[in-house]
Design an enzyme around this catalytic site. Sequence first.
Site, PDB file in Angstrom:
ATOM      1  N   GLU A   1      11.144  15.427  14.665  1.00  0.00           N
ATOM      2  CA  GLU A   1      11.531  15.209  13.274  1.00  0.00           C
ATOM      3  C   GLU A   1      10.792  16.221  12.410  1.00  0.00           C
ATOM      4  O   GLU A   1       9.578  16.119  12.222  1.00  0.00           O
ATOM      5  CB  GLU A   1      11.169  13.784  12.853  1.00  0.00           C
ATOM      6  CG  GLU A   1      11.693  13.456  11.478  1.00  0.00           C
ATOM      7  CD  GLU A   1      11.300  12.063  11.018  1.00  0.00           C
ATOM      8  OE1 GLU A   1      10.151  11.650  11.257  1.00  0.00           O
ATOM      9  OE2 GLU A   1      12.148  11.400  10.415  1.00  0.00           O
TER      10      GLU A   1
ATOM     11  N   LYS B   1       0.866  -1.181   0.000  1.00  0.00           N
ATOM     12  CA  LYS B   1       0.000   0.000   0.000  1.00  0.00           C
ATOM     13  C   LYS B   1       0.901   1.229   0.000  1.00  0.00           C
ATOM     14  O   LYS B   1       1.516   1.583   1.007  1.00  0.00           O
ATOM     15  CB  LYS B   1      -0.917   0.043   1.228  1.00  0.00           C
ATOM     16  CG  LYS B   1      -2.029   1.052   0.980  1.00  0.00           C
ATOM     17  CD  LYS B   1      -2.493   1.824   2.172  1.00  0.00           C
ATOM     18  CE  LYS B   1      -1.597   2.840   2.753  1.00  0.00           C
ATOM     19  NZ  LYS B   1      -1.462   4.112   1.990  1.00  0.00           N
TER      20      LYS B   1
ATOM     21  N   GLU C   1      10.234   0.746  10.187  1.00  0.00           N
ATOM     22  CA  GLU C   1      11.286   1.706   9.834  1.00  0.00           C
ATOM     23  C   GLU C   1      10.688   3.088  10.049  1.00  0.00           C
ATOM     24  O   GLU C   1       9.867   3.542   9.258  1.00  0.00           O
ATOM     25  CB  GLU C   1      11.707   1.544   8.370  1.00  0.00           C
ATOM     26  CG  GLU C   1      12.287   0.184   8.034  1.00  0.00           C
ATOM     27  CD  GLU C   1      13.665  -0.055   8.628  1.00  0.00           C
ATOM     28  OE1 GLU C   1      14.195   0.832   9.336  1.00  0.00           O
ATOM     29  OE2 GLU C   1      14.205  -1.152   8.411  1.00  0.00           O
TER      30      GLU C   1
ATOM     31  N   CYS D   1      14.504   9.953   6.126  1.00  0.00           N
ATOM     32  CA  CYS D   1      14.429   9.437   7.504  1.00  0.00           C
ATOM     33  C   CYS D   1      15.797   9.513   8.167  1.00  0.00           C
ATOM     34  O   CYS D   1      15.901   9.726   9.364  1.00  0.00           O
ATOM     35  CB  CYS D   1      13.910   8.015   7.513  1.00  0.00           C
ATOM     36  SG  CYS D   1      14.848   6.923   6.464  1.00  0.00           S
TER      37      CYS D   1
END
Length: 485
Positions: A389, A181, A255, A289
């Site tokens: 982040e 997905k 992750e 990331c």
Amino acid sequence: MKHSYPAQTEQYNFHLIHGEKVCSGASSSAITDPATDQEIASLPVGNGSETDQAVSSAHQALNGPWKNLLPYDRGQLLFRLADLITRDAQYLAALETVNVGKPYSQAMRDVDRTARYFRYYAGVCDKLHGETVPLGPSQTGWVQPEPIGVTAHILPWNYPISTFARGAAPALAAGACVVAKPAEETPLTALAIAELAILAGIPPGVLNVVCGNGSTGAALAAHPQIAQVTFTGSTATGRKVMQAAANPIAGVTLELGGKSPVVVLDGADIDDAVAGIARGIFFNAGQICTAGSRLIASASVHDEIVDKLMGFAKSMACDHGLNDPDLGPLISRRHRTRVSGFVGRARAEGLDCTLGGGCANPEAFPNGAFFEPTIFSRVPIQAEIAQAEVFGPVLTTHIADDFDHALEMSNATKFGLVAGVYTPDITQAMRYARDVQAGQVFINGFLKGGDTLPFGGVKESGIGREKGLAAMASYTAQKSVVITY
Ligand code: NAD
């Protein structure tokens, strides 16, 4: 434009289930070019029905044609898929560029990496050996790796094509079947690869793509016939995925996010460090990331590094990705609002915004999602902008009194994805690699290396490992067999 707009992006209006285009869904969702905000496709949003169809198709393939192939032949099909990706590399790179906004040469790098993932794991198919275990004179035990089952892959928008391959390639190599997905913003290249898989001769049902949003992802993660969920995305969503996967007791690989430090100590090669830091925070407009979003530097080198980074940032060309600039837009104006929010709050706290902090190139792209390379200098390590982040081209800098202080600040967030250190002192380098809390450490070359090393985080950056041979553990079940005689 230096590179042409990919033809007929609007053709992507389907899920790819059992080798067929399926256009049904709960609703539809517009896909836009983030440099212009123009619609380039409209995709159906899958609901429980499409998810069920895809999982059931993957089960048929798992227990049928995929199971019956010799491992060598499975590998040959993956090699063929890699060759088709290489054949269509320019088209796929253009498609990724207009969907994600990233500069064309960066998208081309991702496509190349995608082909390399399929080639690497194609070679693994016929090398998945088990082992024997000594049990005495009248018994023999052995362990055989078996495909885990049907695997779900829930993907983010920042590296859509390569993240898709990073999970799907080892799963297929293990003999598992895949339902992916893509992120709601960036489904185009996953669909293009799934079509190429059919062309390569991979049987229908082995590789399915269901498009949709968080609800579609949630339905997939909780599906009772999914054996493993590989999720790449934010920590907040990763937590939900882990809970959802607990119901069918599926394996999870998460992750997640990061706030990675790059430490530069006395005597380091400053130009090397600046190149690594710039790559780590401005590449893909900082939507990485593994972004090196915190520079932790000795006082003796801090100002020189910041000066050089500012020089570099000011020289960056900012344009539509197809013109292959240094800096493209963020994924959307909605995301830019989020990034601007962090910057605005940091300013309101009185922090020193040394560079940037605003929208980039508004004259040329009034509807684009561009954001300037931004540096906040000498930030307290507990400030929001040094802890959260941001996922944009925003760097914070911090002065380290000595090595121990640099290490302490490196570990002072909830994340632990990657870390970098620049130092000529081998003892400092070894101590840093030993004591920093991260899944991957780069000494004197931030983000160097490749995709054959295991990759993943510690702390809130995730669980499990992708890439390299380590990834195979997520897609195989070890069966122990004992024979008595
Ligand atoms: P996100 O968590 O918002 O979405 C990721 C995916 O999860 C999307 O496909 C989304 O539709 C789906 N999703 C949303 N809600 C869900 C739910 N309840 N259940 C199941 N699926 C759901 O993340 P994003 O904004 O797309 O990506 C950015 C984040 O991804 C950043 O935090 C970044 O650090 C992280 N990321 C990590 C890596 C890595 O390898 N560690 C790589 C790329 C991105």
